[in-house]
Write a protein that holds these residues in place. Structure first.
Motif, mmCIF file in Angstrom:
data_model
loop_
_atom_site.group_PDB
_atom_site.id
_atom_site.type_symbol
_atom_site.label_atom_id
_atom_site.label_comp_id
_atom_site.label_asym_id
_atom_site.label_seq_id
_atom_site.Cartn_x
_atom_site.Cartn_y
_atom_site.Cartn_z
ATOM 1 N N MET A 54 0.936 -1.318 -0.027
ATOM 2 C CA MET A 54 0.076 0.008 -0.136
ATOM 3 C C MET A 54 1.014 1.000 0.083
ATOM 4 O O MET A 54 0.629 2.112 0.986
ATOM 5 C CB MET A 54 -1.135 0.108 1.182
ATOM 6 C CG MET A 54 -2.116 -1.110 1.118
ATOM 7 S SD MET A 54 -3.069 -1.233 -0.420
ATOM 8 C CE MET A 54 -3.949 0.279 -0.263
ATOM 9 N N LYS A 55 1.938 1.310 -0.982
ATOM 10 C CA LYS A 55 2.517 2.620 -1.124
ATOM 11 C C LYS A 55 3.282 2.466 -2.517
ATOM 12 O O LYS A 55 3.388 1.498 -3.061
ATOM 13 C CB LYS A 55 3.629 2.807 -0.130
ATOM 14 C CG LYS A 55 4.997 1.503 -0.064
ATOM 15 C CD LYS A 55 5.844 1.690 0.991
ATOM 16 C CE LYS A 55 7.057 0.896 0.893
ATOM 17 N NZ LYS A 55 8.059 1.514 1.617
ATOM 18 N N LYS A 56 3.939 3.687 -2.770
ATOM 19 C CA LYS A 56 4.381 3.869 -4.048
ATOM 20 C C LYS A 56 5.649 3.173 -3.925
ATOM 21 O O LYS A 56 6.387 3.509 -2.983
ATOM 22 C CB LYS A 56 4.531 5.513 -4.334
ATOM 23 C CG LYS A 56 3.188 6.182 -4.839
ATOM 24 C CD LYS A 56 3.713 7.630 -5.054
ATOM 25 C CE LYS A 56 4.294 8.172 -4.019
ATOM 26 N NZ LYS A 56 4.678 9.741 -4.186
ATOM 27 N N MET A 57 5.883 2.681 -4.910
ATOM 28 C CA MET A 57 7.445 2.064 -5.377
ATOM 29 C C MET A 57 8.203 2.362 -6.592
ATOM 30 O O MET A 57 7.631 2.655 -7.631
ATOM 31 C CB MET A 57 7.367 0.648 -5.224
ATOM 32 C CG MET A 57 6.748 -0.012 -4.002
ATOM 33 S SD MET A 57 7.427 0.148 -2.666
ATOM 34 C CE MET A 57 8.805 -1.098 -3.027
ATOM 35 N N LYS A 58 9.493 2.809 -6.434
ATOM 36 C CA LYS A 58 10.215 3.138 -7.497
ATOM 37 C C LYS A 58 10.689 1.881 -8.128
ATOM 38 O O LYS A 58 11.276 0.924 -7.539
ATOM 39 C CB LYS A 58 11.556 4.031 -6.995
ATOM 40 C CG LYS A 58 12.451 4.432 -8.330
ATOM 41 C CD LYS A 58 13.682 5.356 -8.169
ATOM 42 C CE LYS A 58 14.073 5.751 -8.961
ATOM 43 N NZ LYS A 58 15.175 6.845 -8.779
ATOM 44 N N LEU A 59 10.494 1.974 -9.437
ATOM 45 C CA LEU A 59 11.214 0.928 -10.349
ATOM 46 C C LEU A 59 12.579 0.876 -10.682
ATOM 47 O O LEU A 59 13.041 2.105 -11.275
ATOM 48 C CB LEU A 59 10.280 0.787 -11.557
ATOM 49 C CG LEU A 59 8.750 0.542 -11.632
ATOM 50 C CD1 LEU A 59 8.210 0.515 -12.763
ATOM 51 C CD2 LEU A 59 8.412 -0.766 -10.689
ATOM 52 N N TYR A 60 13.407 0.167 -10.487
ATOM 53 C CA TYR A 60 15.039 0.201 -10.487
ATOM 54 C C TYR A 60 15.544 -0.621 -11.806
ATOM 55 O O TYR A 60 16.562 -0.878 -11.645
ATOM 56 C CB TYR A 60 15.596 -0.205 -9.163
ATOM 57 C CG TYR A 60 15.473 1.001 -8.022
ATOM 58 C CD1 TYR A 60 16.066 1.923 -8.076
ATOM 59 C CD2 TYR A 60 14.523 0.603 -7.039
ATOM 60 C CE1 TYR A 60 16.069 2.907 -6.928
ATOM 61 C CE2 TYR A 60 14.225 1.479 -6.084
ATOM 62 C CZ TYR A 60 15.071 2.573 -5.857
ATOM 63 O OH TYR A 60 14.732 3.420 -5.241
ATOM 64 N N ASP A 61 14.669 -1.078 -12.481
ATOM 65 C CA ASP A 61 15.003 -1.843 -13.725
ATOM 66 C C ASP A 61 15.969 -1.075 -14.569
ATOM 67 O O ASP A 61 15.715 0.344 -14.705
ATOM 68 C CB ASP A 61 13.864 -2.279 -14.830
ATOM 69 C CG ASP A 61 12.800 -3.082 -13.652
ATOM 70 O OD1 ASP A 61 13.389 -3.639 -12.889
ATOM 71 O OD2 ASP A 61 11.594 -3.451 -14.026
ATOM 72 N N HIS A 62 16.693 -1.489 -15.239
ATOM 73 C CA HIS A 62 17.896 -0.956 -15.937
ATOM 74 C C HIS A 62 17.056 -0.567 -17.461
ATOM 75 O O HIS A 62 16.546 -1.442 -17.879
ATOM 76 C CB HIS A 62 19.162 -1.822 -16.499
ATOM 77 C CG HIS A 62 20.274 -1.351 -17.290
ATOM 78 N ND1 HIS A 62 21.009 -0.445 -16.764
ATOM 79 C CD2 HIS A 62 20.262 -1.653 -18.334
ATOM 80 C CE1 HIS A 62 21.713 -0.111 -17.826
ATOM 81 N NE2 HIS A 62 21.376 -0.783 -18.875
ATOM 82 N N CYS A 63 17.534 0.642 -18.015
ATOM 83 C CA CYS A 63 16.977 1.057 -19.161
ATOM 84 C C CYS A 63 18.134 1.570 -20.117
ATOM 85 O O CYS A 63 18.970 2.021 -19.673
ATOM 86 C CB CYS A 63 16.006 2.267 -18.928
ATOM 87 S SG CYS A 63 14.536 1.931 -18.124
ATOM 88 N N GLU A 64 17.933 1.069 -21.302
ATOM 89 C CA GLU A 64 19.014 1.677 -22.156
ATOM 90 C C GLU A 64 18.170 2.298 -23.251
ATOM 91 O O GLU A 64 17.150 1.986 -23.663
ATOM 92 C CB GLU A 64 19.579 0.481 -22.735
ATOM 93 C CG GLU A 64 20.830 -0.180 -22.050
ATOM 94 C CD GLU A 64 21.701 -1.434 -22.330
ATOM 95 O OE1 GLU A 64 21.772 -1.165 -23.651
ATOM 96 O OE2 GLU A 64 21.986 -2.206 -21.651
ATOM 97 N N PHE A 65 18.902 3.047 -23.986
ATOM 98 C CA PHE A 65 18.328 3.814 -25.066
ATOM 99 C C PHE A 65 19.158 3.969 -26.376
ATOM 100 O O PHE A 65 20.307 4.167 -26.333
ATOM 101 C CB PHE A 65 18.069 5.489 -24.744
ATOM 102 C CG PHE A 65 17.640 5.647 -23.305
ATOM 103 C CD1 PHE A 65 18.382 5.864 -22.114
ATOM 104 C CD2 PHE A 65 16.187 5.549 -23.137
ATOM 105 C CE1 PHE A 65 17.605 6.053 -20.805
ATOM 106 C CE2 PHE A 65 15.512 5.950 -21.892
ATOM 107 C CZ PHE A 65 16.101 5.997 -20.757
#
Length: 124
Positions: free
Chosen positions: A32-43
């Protein structure tokens, strides 16, 4: 009755400058709270947005209805390619943190060399 369907979102007109925003937060119903997504992103250094336009999809559907033919791309699709110019980065949690950015220099000292600059508050 079973019906074949495709759900999609497409763009009717591309802007001169394309800004993509990735949703990097979600709500965890177990905690019951906001969570940050820490998945790696590449562009990628460039992206062709033509396959995501209404015009492209209409031409593709028309070609599928006919015999095998040429690719649905044409000379106007060259305007659909965007070069990556900057990335905004957030460090911290979903409730607080800090933003900094990486911006590609537009005017290169040498042809073809466009260095990336790191902007973080007063430091470049």
């Amino acid at each position: 009755e079973y019906v074949e369907a495709t759900k999609r979102c497409c763009i009717s007109r591309l802007p001169p400058v394309l800004i993509l925003h990735l949703k990097r937060f979600e709500f965890d119903f177990d905690l019951m709270k906001k969570m940050k997504l820490y998945d790696h992103c590449e562009f990628p250094p460039s992206i062709d947005m033509a396959p995501y336009t209404v015009r492209y999809l209409e031409r593709q559907e028309k070609l599928l209805g006919e015999a095998e033919g040429p690719s649905p791309a044409d000379e106007e699709d060259g305007d659909c390619v965007y070069e990556l110019a900057g990335v905004l980065v957030h460090t911290g949690t979903s409730d607080s943190g800090h933003y900094y950015s990486f911006i590609r220099e537009r005017r290169a000292a040498q042809p073809g060399a466009h260095p990336w600059l790191h902007f973080n508050d007063t430091r470049v």
